[in-house]
Scaffold this active site. Structure first.
Site, PDB file in Angstrom:
ATOM      1  N   HIS A  47      -0.512   0.304  -9.685  1.00 56.03           N
ATOM      2  CA  HIS A  47      -1.203  -0.572  -8.735  1.00 56.03           C
ATOM      3  C   HIS A  47      -1.801  -1.788  -9.463  1.00 56.03           C
ATOM      4  CE1 HIS A  47      -3.436  -0.621  -4.617  1.00 56.03           C
ATOM      5  NE2 HIS A  47      -3.126  -1.847  -5.019  1.00 56.03           N
TER       6      HIS A  47
ATOM      7  N   ARG B   7       0.845  -1.182   0.000  1.00 50.37           N
ATOM      8  CA  ARG B   7       0.000   0.000   0.000  1.00 50.37           C
ATOM      9  C   ARG B   7       0.881   1.232   0.000  1.00 50.37           C
ATOM     10  NH1 ARG B   7      -3.200  -2.724  -1.696  1.00 50.37           N
ATOM     11  NH2 ARG B   7      -5.380  -3.082  -1.133  1.00 50.37           N
TER      12      ARG B   7
ATOM     13  N   GLU C 284      -3.788   7.788  -5.400  1.00 51.95           N
ATOM     14  CA  GLU C 284      -4.000   6.996  -6.622  1.00 51.95           C
ATOM     15  C   GLU C 284      -5.299   7.413  -7.294  1.00 51.95           C
ATOM     16  OE1 GLU C 284      -3.702   2.847  -5.573  1.00 51.95           O
ATOM     17  OE2 GLU C 284      -1.571   3.002  -5.119  1.00 51.95           O
TER      18      GLU C 284
END
Length: 326
Positions: free
Chosen positions: A287, A239, A268
C-alpha cells in the site's frame, strides 16, 4: 486574533512530519501528536483544535467527540474509508481528503505494475543473479503495451493520469465511471466510456482507481473476472476490498487471467499466509503507491490551503461526502 490551532495526529517518520509542518502558513500553529501516544494525550490535544490533520492515526470516537471546536478533519491520504463518517456527520465536522495530491505517484505505480508483469521483471532479476541468463524470458512470455486496450475503472484524478501515461506507450484507453466525463474532456483524453461488463470483457489491462463504496466493494468478483481475457492482467492501487480476493486467487491459479499487480489488500498489513502471495503471476507492494517524498509537500500544501479557506469562512474542497455515492 489567535492563530488557528491544527492538531496533526499521525503515524509518520519524524523527518516527514517536519517536512509537512514546514509548510505551516502564517496565522496557523501545528501541534504534531504521534498516533501511538496514549489516547488520553490525543484527546487532550484535540480539545482546543480548530482543525485536525490526520494520516495513519486512528481517530477514535472518544477523540472525535472531544474535538468540539474542530471545523474540519483534513486527511493527507486520498482514502477516508477508515473514518467514521456517520459520527462525523453527527458532530457536523466535514472531512476532506488530499485533493489528488498523490495522484502522480499512484499513476506511476500502476504503470510500473503493468510493465513489471508484462516484462517479467520479478522473474528476470533473480534468474540473472543466479547465473540463469535467459531462463525467465523465452520470447513467448513478455509483452508490449503498444496496441493494448487499458480499461480504467474509476476515472478521476488518478485514472486520468494513468490514461496519459499508458497512451505514451501507444495503448488505447477506455474507462468505466458512474459519472461520465463531458464529451470534450473524453476527446481531450482520448478515452471512451464503456459499460462495466465491456470494460472487463474487452480490456487487456484493467487498472482499478475507484473509491471504496457500497457500489465498488468486491466489484472485481468471480462474475467479472470470468469475463476477462485469459491474457489480461488486473492492477489494483485503489482499495483492497474493491477486489474479491478469493475469486481473484481462483482466477489466477486456474490461469483464467494472466496476472495481477496488487498494492492493496482486504487485510492490511497483509497476512503472510494470504494465498495470493504464493502465486508467481502476482506482483505485490505494501500500500505504498501514493507514498513518495515528493507527495508530502503537495499533500501538505493542499491541506493547509484548504484549512486556511475554512478559517477564512470559505467552503472546504475535496469534502469526503461529495464522493460517498460514487
Amino acid at each position: 486574533m489567535a492563530d488557528a490551532r491544527v492538531v496533526f495526529l499521525h503515524g509518520l517518520h519524524q523527518r516527514i512530519v517536519e517536512a509537512i509542518v514546514s509548510l505551516n502558513p502564517p496565522g496557523f500553529t501545528t501541534i504534531p501528536v504521534d498516533g501511538k501516544s496514549p489516547e488520553d494525550q490525543q484527546v487532550e490535544a484535540v480539545k482546543d483544535a480548530d482543525f485536525i490533520m490526520n494520516f495513519r492515526a486512528k481517530l477514535t470516537e472518544r477523540i472525535l467527540r472531544a474535538a468540539k471546536k474542530a471545523r474540519l478533519v483534513q486527511v493527507l491520504s486520498a482514502g477516508y474509508d477508515r473514518l467514521d463518517l456517520k459520527l462525523l456527520r453527527e458532530l457536523k465536522i466535514p472531512v476532506a481528503n488530499n485533493g489528488g495530491a498523490n495522484s502522480w505517484a499512484v499513476a506511476d505505480h500502476a504503470v510500473l505494475a503493468m510493465l513489471t508483469l508484462y516484462r517479467r521483471m520479478l522473474h528476470a532479476d533473480p534468474a540473472v543473479r543466479a547465473g540463469k541468463w535467459s531462463a525467465a524470458i523465452d520470447g513467448l512470455n513478455t509483452f508490449e503495451m503498444a496496441n493494448k486496450v487499458v480499461g480504467i475503472m474509476g476515472f478521476g484524478n488518478i485514472g486520468q493520469k494513468v490514461a496519459r501515461r499508458v497512451q505514451a506507450f501507444d495503448a488505447t484507453v477506455q474507462y468505466y465511471d458512474k459519472f461520465p466525463l463531458p464529451p470534450e474532456r473524453e476527446r481531450e483524453l482520448k478515452a471512451k466510456r464503456v459499460t462495466l461488463e465491456e470494460l472487463f470483457r474487452t480490456s487487456d489491462i484493467i487498472s482499478c482507481h475507484a473509491p471504496l463504496t457500497n457500489d465498488t466493494r468486491h466489484v472485481v468478483n468471480a462474475k467479472h473476472l470470468t469475463m476477462m481475457k485469459p491474457s489480461a492482467i488486473l492492477i489494483n492501487t485503489s482499495r483492497g476490498e474493491v477486489v474479491d480476493e478469493t475469486a481473484l486467487y481462483e482466477a489466477l491459479q486456474q490461469k483464467k487471467i494472466a496476472g495481477a499487480g496488487l498494492d492493496v489488500f482486504n487485510q492490511e498489513p497483509v497476512d503472510p499466509n494470504n494465498p495470493l502471495l504464493k502465486l508467481d503471476n502476482v506482483v505485490v507492494s505494501p500500500h505504498c503507491a501514493g507514498t513518495t517524498w515528493d507527495t508530502w509537500f503537495r499533500r501538505a500544501d493542499f491541506a493547509y490551503k484548504n484549512m486556511k479557506n475554512v478559517w477564512e469562512g470559505k467552503a472546504p474542497q475535496a469534502v469526503a461526502t461529495d464522493y460517498d455515492e460514487m
